[in-house]
Write a protein that holds these residues in place. Sequence first.
Motif, mmCIF file in Angstrom:
data_model
loop_
_atom_site.group_PDB
_atom_site.id
_atom_site.type_symbol
_atom_site.label_atom_id
_atom_site.label_comp_id
_atom_site.label_asym_id
_atom_site.label_seq_id
_atom_site.Cartn_x
_atom_site.Cartn_y
_atom_site.Cartn_z
ATOM 1 N N LYS A 81 -2.333 23.489 4.230
ATOM 2 C CA LYS A 81 -2.809 22.940 4.959
ATOM 3 C C LYS A 81 -3.837 21.496 4.436
ATOM 4 O O LYS A 81 -4.204 20.438 5.117
ATOM 5 N N ASP A 82 -3.779 21.682 3.133
ATOM 6 C CA ASP A 82 -4.548 20.371 2.381
ATOM 7 C C ASP A 82 -3.422 19.088 2.524
ATOM 8 O O ASP A 82 -3.809 17.981 2.432
ATOM 9 N N PHE A 83 -2.154 19.327 2.685
ATOM 10 C CA PHE A 83 -1.194 18.389 2.746
ATOM 11 C C PHE A 83 -1.421 17.538 4.025
ATOM 12 O O PHE A 83 -1.509 16.445 4.221
ATOM 13 N N VAL A 84 -1.652 18.489 5.137
ATOM 14 C CA VAL A 84 -1.866 17.838 6.368
ATOM 15 C C VAL A 84 -3.132 16.900 6.193
ATOM 16 O O VAL A 84 -3.171 15.727 6.805
ATOM 17 N N ARG A 85 -4.221 17.488 5.451
ATOM 18 C CA ARG A 85 -5.464 16.425 5.420
ATOM 19 C C ARG A 85 -5.299 15.177 4.774
ATOM 20 O O ARG A 85 -5.621 14.150 5.077
ATOM 21 N N ILE A 86 -4.580 15.183 3.569
ATOM 22 C CA ILE A 86 -4.196 13.995 2.809
ATOM 23 C C ILE A 86 -3.428 13.177 3.571
ATOM 24 O O ILE A 86 -3.577 11.916 3.394
ATOM 25 N N VAL A 87 -2.268 13.796 4.344
ATOM 26 C CA VAL A 87 -1.455 12.757 4.997
ATOM 27 C C VAL A 87 -2.277 11.965 6.134
ATOM 28 O O VAL A 87 -2.246 10.765 6.515
ATOM 29 N N LEU A 88 -3.167 12.739 6.882
ATOM 30 C CA LEU A 88 -3.944 12.136 7.904
ATOM 31 C C LEU A 88 -4.879 11.104 7.350
ATOM 32 O O LEU A 88 -5.081 10.089 7.973
ATOM 33 N N ALA A 89 -5.579 11.418 6.032
ATOM 34 C CA ALA A 89 -6.362 10.529 5.367
ATOM 35 C C ALA A 89 -5.453 9.151 5.083
ATOM 36 O O ALA A 89 -6.075 8.013 5.024
ATOM 37 N N LEU A 121 0.770 -1.163 -0.069
ATOM 38 C CA LEU A 121 -0.096 -0.018 0.029
ATOM 39 C C LEU A 121 0.840 1.217 0.020
ATOM 40 O O LEU A 121 1.568 1.392 0.930
ATOM 41 N N GLY A 122 0.890 1.889 -1.035
ATOM 42 C CA GLY A 122 1.767 3.351 -1.330
ATOM 43 C C GLY A 122 1.064 4.478 -0.929
ATOM 44 O O GLY A 122 -0.206 4.592 -1.432
ATOM 45 N N SER A 123 1.740 5.203 0.077
ATOM 46 C CA SER A 123 1.220 6.601 0.114
ATOM 47 C C SER A 123 1.824 7.422 -0.394
ATOM 48 O O SER A 123 3.085 8.247 -0.236
ATOM 49 N N TYR A 124 1.437 7.736 -1.594
ATOM 50 C CA TYR A 124 1.985 8.957 -2.483
ATOM 51 C C TYR A 124 1.370 10.007 -2.743
ATOM 52 O O TYR A 124 0.346 9.877 -3.735
ATOM 53 N N ALA A 125 1.104 10.989 -1.908
ATOM 54 C CA ALA A 125 0.369 12.418 -2.571
ATOM 55 C C ALA A 125 0.775 13.471 -1.725
ATOM 56 O O ALA A 125 1.617 13.641 -0.995
ATOM 57 N N TYR A 126 0.580 14.599 -2.584
ATOM 58 C CA TYR A 126 0.881 15.713 -2.264
ATOM 59 C C TYR A 126 0.185 17.060 -2.501
ATOM 60 O O TYR A 126 -0.349 17.111 -3.586
#
Length: 115
Positions: A28-36, A19-24
């Motif tokens: 503040k949207d970065f914090v949201r996507i990382v938490l998701a 499962l890869g976590s590849y998003a940027y």
Amino acid sequence: PEIAHWLAHSVCPGIDLTLGSYAYLDGKDFVRIVLAMDAICNHVLTHRKSSRVNLAFLASPSDIYLRSRKSRDMSVKRYKDRETWVKVIEKVSAGAYCKPNITGPLIQDKEFDVV
């Protein structure tokens, strides 16, 4: 919740999943996507019982991570015990391919390294 449930229960049951976590995203949207992404990974790790789950992350030069000494030792052992064909590729490529993925820690502790 739907994505996490789908990954945990429906995607390739019985087969190991990476499962890869590849998003940027900016700001503040970065914090949201990382938490998701973290919530999805946590759910899948907790609920997928049919196979092993591996996590992958896209690192940048500004990122630091904790690495357990156990995982570091395992990586060193697996590299040392790699198959002969991997050693041949490494030798023929003058070390360009199949090189160790382990680096020295920035900080060492009894149980964890900071890398």
